[in-house]
Scaffold this motif. Structure first.
Motif, PDB file in Angstrom:
ATOM      1  N   ALA A  29       7.011   2.215   2.329  1.00 18.66           N
ATOM      2  CA  ALA A  29       5.564   2.207   2.533  1.00 18.66           C
ATOM      3  C   ALA A  29       4.925   1.100   1.700  1.00 18.66           C
ATOM      4  CB  ALA A  29       4.966   3.567   2.175  1.00 18.66           C
ATOM      5  N   LEU A  30       5.386   0.980   0.469  1.00 21.23           N
ATOM      6  CA  LEU A  30       4.830  -0.074  -0.389  1.00 21.23           C
ATOM      7  C   LEU A  30       5.174  -1.447   0.167  1.00 21.23           C
ATOM      8  CD1 LEU A  30       5.148   0.385  -4.207  1.00 21.23           C
ATOM      9  CD2 LEU A  30       3.142   0.324  -2.768  1.00 21.23           C
ATOM     10  N   ALA A  31       6.451  -1.593   0.569  1.00 22.06           N
ATOM     11  CA  ALA A  31       6.880  -2.891   1.076  1.00 22.06           C
ATOM     12  C   ALA A  31       6.082  -3.260   2.322  1.00 22.06           C
ATOM     13  CB  ALA A  31       8.367  -2.875   1.380  1.00 22.06           C
ATOM     14  N   GLY A  32       5.704  -2.224   3.109  1.00 19.70           N
ATOM     15  CA  GLY A  32       4.921  -2.487   4.300  1.00 19.70           C
ATOM     16  C   GLY A  32       3.436  -2.593   4.008  1.00 19.70           C
ATOM     17  N   GLY A  33       3.066  -2.476   2.729  1.00 23.26           N
ATOM     18  CA  GLY A  33       1.667  -2.600   2.360  1.00 23.26           C
ATOM     19  C   GLY A  33       0.818  -1.399   2.726  1.00 23.26           C
ATOM     20  N   ARG A  34       1.460  -0.261   3.021  1.00 28.35           N
ATOM     21  CA  ARG A  34       0.668   0.920   3.384  1.00 28.35           C
ATOM     22  C   ARG A  34       0.461   1.777   2.135  1.00 28.35           C
ATOM     23  NH1 ARG A  34       1.456   2.453   8.582  1.00 28.35           N
ATOM     24  NH2 ARG A  34       1.731   0.685   9.957  1.00 28.35           N
ATOM     25  N   ILE A  35      -0.511   1.374   1.365  1.00 28.17           N
ATOM     26  CA  ILE A  35      -0.745   2.082   0.102  1.00 28.17           C
ATOM     27  C   ILE A  35      -1.152   3.531   0.370  1.00 28.17           C
ATOM     28  CG2 ILE A  35      -2.074   2.075  -2.037  1.00 28.17           C
ATOM     29  CD1 ILE A  35      -0.394  -0.316  -1.916  1.00 28.17           C
ATOM     30  N   TRP A  36      -1.920   3.756   1.453  1.00 29.63           N
ATOM     31  CA  TRP A  36      -2.429   5.113   1.660  1.00 29.63           C
ATOM     32  C   TRP A  36      -1.300   6.070   1.999  1.00 29.63           C
ATOM     33  CZ3 TRP A  36      -2.181   8.085   6.046  1.00 29.63           C
ATOM     34  CH2 TRP A  36      -1.879   7.438   7.252  1.00 29.63           C
ATOM     35  N   ILE A  37      -0.283   5.565   2.722  1.00 33.44           N
ATOM     36  CA  ILE A  37       0.862   6.437   3.011  1.00 33.44           C
ATOM     37  C   ILE A  37       1.576   6.782   1.712  1.00 33.44           C
ATOM     38  CG2 ILE A  37       3.170   6.417   4.037  1.00 33.44           C
ATOM     39  CD1 ILE A  37       2.033   5.143   6.448  1.00 33.44           C
ATOM     40  N   PHE A  38       1.692   5.783   0.878  1.00 30.23           N
ATOM     41  CA  PHE A  38       2.285   5.983  -0.442  1.00 30.23           C
ATOM     42  C   PHE A  38       1.523   7.071  -1.209  1.00 30.23           C
ATOM     43  CE2 PHE A  38       2.780   4.898  -4.892  1.00 30.23           C
ATOM     44  CZ  PHE A  38       4.122   4.610  -4.985  1.00 30.23           C
ATOM     45  N   ALA A  39       0.192   6.970  -1.163  1.00 34.20           N
ATOM     46  CA  ALA A  39      -0.618   7.939  -1.902  1.00 34.20           C
ATOM     47  C   ALA A  39      -0.467   9.337  -1.320  1.00 34.20           C
ATOM     48  CB  ALA A  39      -2.091   7.512  -1.880  1.00 34.20           C
ATOM     49  N   VAL A  40      -0.429   9.428   0.018  1.00 34.20           N
ATOM     50  CA  VAL A  40      -0.263  10.741   0.647  1.00 34.20           C
ATOM     51  C   VAL A  40       1.077  11.340   0.249  1.00 34.20           C
ATOM     52  CG1 VAL A  40       0.104  11.881   2.862  1.00 34.20           C
ATOM     53  CG2 VAL A  40      -1.781  10.308   2.587  1.00 34.20           C
ATOM     54  N   MET A  41       2.106  10.494   0.221  1.00 31.07           N
ATOM     55  CA  MET A  41       3.431  10.987  -0.179  1.00 31.07           C
ATOM     56  C   MET A  41       3.392  11.540  -1.595  1.00 31.07           C
ATOM     57  SD  MET A  41       5.960   9.926   2.193  1.00 31.07           S
ATOM     58  CE  MET A  41       7.262  10.218   1.079  1.00 31.07           C
ATOM     59  N   ALA A  42       2.718  10.795  -2.482  1.00 28.20           N
ATOM     60  CA  ALA A  42       2.658  11.255  -3.876  1.00 28.20           C
ATOM     61  C   ALA A  42       1.905  12.577  -3.958  1.00 28.20           C
ATOM     62  CB  ALA A  42       1.986  10.191  -4.742  1.00 28.20           C
ATOM     63  N   ALA A  43       0.769  12.658  -3.253  1.00 30.30           N
ATOM     64  CA  ALA A  43      -0.004  13.898  -3.289  1.00 30.30           C
ATOM     65  C   ALA A  43       0.809  15.042  -2.702  1.00 30.30           C
ATOM     66  CB  ALA A  43      -1.304  13.708  -2.519  1.00 30.30           C
ATOM     67  N   GLY A  44       1.501  14.763  -1.590  1.00 31.66           N
ATOM     68  CA  GLY A  44       2.324  15.797  -0.970  1.00 31.66           C
ATOM     69  C   GLY A  44       3.414  16.273  -1.918  1.00 31.66           C
ATOM     70  N   SER A  45       3.985  15.340  -2.664  1.00 27.33           N
ATOM     71  CA  SER A  45       5.036  15.733  -3.601  1.00 27.33           C
ATOM     72  C   SER A  45       4.479  16.658  -4.669  1.00 27.33           C
ATOM     73  CB  SER A  45       5.635  14.498  -4.269  1.00 27.33           C
ATOM     74  OG  SER A  45       6.121  13.634  -3.300  1.00 27.33           O
TER      75      SER A  45
END
Lengths: 149, 497, 506
Positions: C420-436
């Protein structure tokens, strides 16, 4: 209007499909829901068969064109058509959708059987096939099993 | 397997093995505590051997596994880690000596679990110290959180449970939400997380991405108790004194600042740090942390809580050191990490010694105790000198270097905070010792020993040793500074005028 | 471990392995239905599942050596004949199905006795094998319509199996009925979609379909087919918000079926969706990218957040884990929505990791269900004391679910987040962190109750699971740990699978 005339088969399919889905979602009776489901599946069968149909096409049966049956069939066709395409070029409807949908119908029947069997067991266990009553019984049972904190 | 790999493996397995053995002989306290001490000595020897090897330019390294390409569990010792390991293992020994007296004197329950968790905590510390990359560091960092949780909640009271929850939620929350994303960010920017002299990210990120990563990693290392993620430390003071002494002066909090130092030195590198705006922001936060925590310490009557706030303040010194746009700050930070550990463990052990002997845990209760417990309070006074930064205490040097570095790099704000904090700690620490030593006898309520014979001898020995160490290190500062020099050397030449 | 060097069967046998992996459980299902006793049925089930897993392993090795395997049924070449077509992605999922199926079959020896009427055991095993055969077939087939048939073969098996849970919890019956209705609607939608595609391309073979769709421009029939297929498979895959059937079916069905469904059924449907999204539908088709960006990603994110919250507030333990499954499907879809090889590879890895961990968790609960009829979370207080091994296995599964380092779950989350980071999708990254973090909250609640709370006085005491349960359970938990330290086996397949899907596209 002409669109409806040329696509009337799809119109029928859509009507059947929506009717089936409506019954599935609106009815609380398990048996009626199964009927709706069957209707919904039938619309798919109709959809497949109708797009496999080629206008003017015959059944897709392989015959020896020179044999007696072949000659008999050719005699029924429009002579102008036979003159243009020959007996070999007889147009037939695409048989594959028929075969596919035969399979799908078998699958549908099996699903229907399992669904009805479950409905029977629900009736034995809950004494009803109405969703509302089943939910009510389940809720009472759940409350008895788990007293409110 | 060569000698270096063997040493690292020993340093990691020895505490684990000790924990298993302690569990096995848990029913025999004498054997159990002998075992602990033997393990401490063994680990100290191993750590010192590694320390010497690193000094000789032969750093041990070991790769255990590589679950995914570029993501390895690997160890490689550098000077800072070697120093951290030696500090932690030696102080573990001293602290165990103290624990024996304290735990027996207080007749604490669940002592076997207590010693097991200590051994496991040392496993975590060794892993953190020797980690070759951020991922490995993170693994052991998390392990340290979980094995120390039972120690924080040792008392089993509702207050202890609450403190335990704060401890877990803050530390784990920060790691999952900040530290781990930071690590993934580093991995995705650089393709690895290996600690690289000069900075892994140096030249690979722009200022914005670098700033975000720096903030994530520094605040993610919540064990460093940088405000506003400091709340867990004062509340963890419900733990028994030996736990506060080793974990909240040495192992856990120092693991936090150690992580910050490593990130600064090897992930970003001094060159990159000096260009990042976030480093300046963190410096301000740290300066605020230094002053505010000192002010709060003034208001606390509970001795251990006062010490904890002082720790919050002192930890921010090291964080500031790591963020200074000057390589020599790293050396000062590394030194301060060690010197503060020695001084603070002494203070906590003194607090524990007072508590076990008299049941007093408040500053207001200790008036006049000094006549009955002279050794304890002399040690306390010595360690207070160290915290304030007065000669002839080792911590004077690190503080001096730090203030010089902050002036040198133009961060007068940090320098001012450091000086202010020194004055404040003079105000909140000195009166404790003076009140006990010099006030007339009978002043205050805590005059009677609840335990016949006062402080147990082993505890007394332990705290005297560390107090003496504060002084001894004063003269040994130069070799230590030289030892640490390589961590900053890569760009020291460039930034030196 | 290098799969290329893995020879588990004779070359002659390996050549027939794809069809054997499907046919053996199918024949086993017939045999189990006719078996004289539940015990015999169980043995047939174990043997058939094991052979299927073995063949899946042989196929996986062959795929890594040879690339995509084409197997022509009866020797008729496609497009006229029906072909099995196995790539690395299919090999991975089939391996997961085989492995979990085998362990579940072993486990069923004990759990059925506690949860299903004795006279139904042989039929239950037949249904189970049917479901397994169907799923492996669905994964291996190269024919879109054939996939529907296999999908329904497995589904009909699972409907009946969920309903068989009525002996212990009669809510299984309405849940099974609901599952049947939703599942059938989903499957029918899929058929309609395939019909549209067939109409547009004149073929049912997925590879040919892909080739012909590439030459078509904007075509309403293709778009309608896409919508129907995605919606239909979305139901089967429990894509938010089409997941309504899942919590009931998992929570009230027999433990065996919760574990088998959670590990494999949704995965097979997700697999099929991946095939359509990334292989069949033409690259660069605006509707495909739009779907990934604006439908799949938000729905995945919503699943992660909403269903994790539902899990936090659920009171029944199995329901909690069921909601967690929907949330995990969200994670997988987030991986898909990155629309690149690393995202897909990470999502495939996540599917495997999730299959293994959820199977371990449900199996542990099944082991406990043998001795206590606990449902609510509080009823599990202190079970770690009475049943330490079971609890530890559950704990390992839960740790992997949270994404604790050194478990497979960690590597899985790591890969998606990195992609997600490599693809520049910060929001997906953030959702993953929140989900975790949300996952941590509900898993923490479970662990606290199981390990640290005193059992309520007078509550029935749990017993340690019997050896027949412990062995498969510990193997599952061990796999979650092992792949957390050496992930090369699933990683190779996932990467090769993702790469092959993305390199065939122009």
């Amino acid at each position: 209007m002409s669109w409806i005339a040329t696509h009337f088969n799809y119109v029928v399919v859509v009507i059947l499909m929506m009717a089936g889905l409506f019954i599935v979602f609106s009815s609380g009776n398990l048996i009626k829901r199964m009927i709706g489901l069957a209707l919904f599946q039938s619309s798919t069968a109709l959809f497949y068969i109708s797009f496999g149909k080629v206008s003017g096409g015959t059944a897709a049966i392989t015959l020896d064109a020179q044999g007696a049956e072949g000659q008999a069939l050719a005699a029924q066709l429009d002579p102008a058509y036979v003159a243009q395409f020959g007996v070999e070029g007889v147009v037939y409807s695409n048989p594959l959708p028929h075969v596919l949908i035969l399979t799908a119908i078998v699958v549908g029947v099996a699903t229907l059987a399992v669904g009805l069997a479950i409905a029977v067991r629900v009736r034995e266990s809950y004494g009803t096939v109405e969703s509302d009553e089943i939910d009510a019984v389940s809720r009472v049972a759940a409350e008895q099993a788990e007293p409110a904190p | 397997m060569n000698g270096g790999e063997l040493l690292i493996l020993l340093a990691l397995t020895l505490p684990l093995f000790a924990a298993a053995m302690i569990y096995a002989v848990g029913r025999m306290p004498d054997v159990r505590e002998t075992l602990t001490l033997v393990a401490c000595i063994g680990l100290a020897i191993v750590a010192i051997s590694i320390f010497v090897r690193v000094g000789q330019g032969d750093p041990p390294a070991l790769t255990v596994a590589e679950p995914l390409p570029g993501l390895a569990i690997a160890f490689r010792v550098e000077p800072l880690g070697a120093l951290f390991a030696v500090m932690a293992s030696v102080l573990w020994g001293v602290n165990s000596l103290f624990s024996i007296g304290y735990m027996r004197g207080r007749r604490e329950a669940r002592q076997t679990r207590f010693y097991i968790c200590f051994a496991l905590a040392m496993f975590g510390v060794m892993g953190i110290a020797f980690a070759a990359n951020l991922f490995t560091l993170f693994l052991f960092y998390e392990a340290l959180t979980f094995v120390t949780y039972p120690l924080v909640t040792h008392a089993g009271t509702p207050a202890a449970r609450r403190a335990g929850r704060v401890y877990l939620v803050t530390l784990v929350g920060a790691s999952v939400l900040l530290f781990l994303p930071g690590i993934i960010g580093v991995q995705s920017m650089a393709g690895s997380t290996t600690f690289t002299p000069g900075g892994l990210l140096n030249g690979r990120v722009d200022a914005a991405a670098g700033s975000v990563l720096l903030l994530l990693l520094v605040f993610g290392a919540a064990k460093a108790a940088l405000m506003p993620l400091h709340g867990w430390l004062p509340s963890a003071m419900v733990a028994p004194a030996p736990v506060s002494a080793l974990l909240h002066a040495v192992a856990v909090v120092k693991a936090g600042v150690f992580a910050v130092l490593k990130v600064s030195a090897y992930i970003f590198g001094p060159d990159l740090i000096s260009t990042l705006p976030a480093a300046t922001w963190i410096l301000w936060m740290a300066a605020g942390s230094i002053v505010i925590a000192s002010l709060v310490a003034l208001t606390k009557d509970d001795l251990k809580t006062r010490l904890a706030w002082s720790t919050v303040s002192q930890l921010a010194y090291v964080t500031s050191a790591a963020m200074l746009p000057m390589a020599s700050g790293l050396v000062a930070g590394g030194l301060h990490m060690v010197f503060h550990a020695v001084a603070k463990i002494t203070l906590f052990m003194c607090a524990g010694a007072i508590y076990v002997a008299t049941g007093a845990n408040r500053v207001s209760e200790i008036g006049g105790l000094g006549r009955r417990m002279p050794w304890v309070f002399v040690a306390f006074l010595a360690a207070s000198f160290a915290i304030v930064g007065l000669p002839p205490m080792a911590a004077m040097w690190s503080k001096f270097l730090l203030i010089t570095a902050s002036f040198g790099s133009g961060e007068w704000f940090t320098a001012a905070a450091l000086i202010a904090s020194s004055l404040l700690s003079l105000v909140f620490l000195m009166p404790v010792a003076f009140r006990a030593l010099f006030s007339p006898a009978g002043d205050g309520a805590g005059g009677e020993f609840v335990r016949p014979g006062g402080t147990p001898v082993t505890s007394l020995v332990a705290l005297c040793v560390t107090a003496a160490a504060c002084v001894v290190l004063f003269v040994a500062v130069e070799p230590l500074a030289d030892y640490l020099a390589p961590i900053a050397a890569v760009s020291f030449m460039e930034t030196a005028p | 471990m290098q799969l290329e060097a893995l020879y588990v069967a004779q070359p002659a046998l390996t050549a027939q392995a794809p069809i054997l992996a499907i046919a053996v459980p199918l024949i086993g299902a017939c045999a189990a239905a006719l078996a004289p006793s539940g015990r015999a049925g169980w043995m047939i089930s174990v043997v058939a599942a094991m052979v299927s897993a073995w063949m899946a392993l042989a196929v996986a090795g062959e795929v890594m050596r040879e690339g995509v395997i084409l197997y022509q049924l009866g020797g008729f070449a496609p497009p006229a004949g029906i072909a099995l077509r196995v790539d690395a992605m299919g090999a991975l999922i089939a391996l997961l199905i085989g492995a979990v199926g085998t362990l579940a079959a072993v486990f069923s020896g004990h759990s059925l006795a506690a949860e299903v009427r004795p006279e139904k055991h042989t039929l239950f095993q037949a249904g189970f094998l049917l479901a397994q055969a169907g799923m492996v077939g669905l994964v291996y087939t190269g024919d879109a319509f054939n996939a529907f048939v296999f999908l329904e073969v497995s589904s009909i098996g699972t409907y009946a199996l969920v309903a068989a849970g009525e002996r212990r919890d009669r809510r299984a019956l309405p849940a099974a009925f609901n599952y049947l209705i939703m599942g059938t609607i989903g499957a029918t939608f899929y058929v309609i979609g395939v019909g549209f595609l067939y109409g547009a391309t004149g073929t049912l073979n997925m590879a040919d379909m892909a080739a012909r769709l590439g030459t078509l421009d904007q075509n309403a029939a293709v778009q309608a087919g896409f919508a129907f297929i995605v919606a239909g498979l979305g139901v089967k895959a429990a894509m938010f918000p089409l997941h309504g059937w899942l919590p009931g079916a998992y929570a009230h069905g027999p433990s065996l079926i919760s574990l088998f469904l959670a590990a494999t059924a949704t995965k097979a449907a997700i697999y099929l969706m991946a095939r359509f999204l990334f292989e069949v539908f033409p690259d660069g088709a605006a509707f495909g990218d739009m779907f990934l960006q604006w439908v799949l990603a938000p729905l995945g994110a919503a699943a992660v957040i909403v269903c994790s919250l539902q899990a936090v507030f659920a009171r029944e333990l199995r329901r909690m884990i069921a909601f967690s499954s929907v949330a995990q499907v969200g994670f997988i879809f987030l991986g898909f929505s990155l629309a690149n090889a690393s995202g897909l590879s990470a999502a495939l890895f996540y599917m495997t990791a999730h299959g293994l961990m959820k199977a371990a968790m449900f199996m542990a609960l099944g082991g406990l269900a043998i001795s206590i009829g606990a449902r609510r979370l509080e009823d599990f207080a202190g079970v770690a004391r009475e049943a330490p091994w079971t609890a530890v296995a559950f704990g390992i599964g839960a740790a992997s679910l949270v994404g604790t380092p050194l478990t497979m779950g960690f590597l899985a989350k790591w890969q998606i987040m990195e992609a997600a980071l490599a693809g520049g999708r910060i929001w997906i990254f953030a959702v993953m962190a929140a989900g975790s973090v949300l996952t941590l909250v509900y898993v923490g609640r479970i662990i606290e109750v199981m390990f640290f709370r005193e059992p309520a006085p007078g509550a029935p005491r749990a017993k340690e699971s019997p050896v027949g349960v412990l062995v498969p359970l510990l193997i599952l938990a061990g796999l979650s740990l092992w792949f957390g330290i050496d992930a090369s086996l699933p990683q190779q397949l996932a990467q090769a699978g993702a790469a092959s899907l993305f390199e065939v596209r122009p």
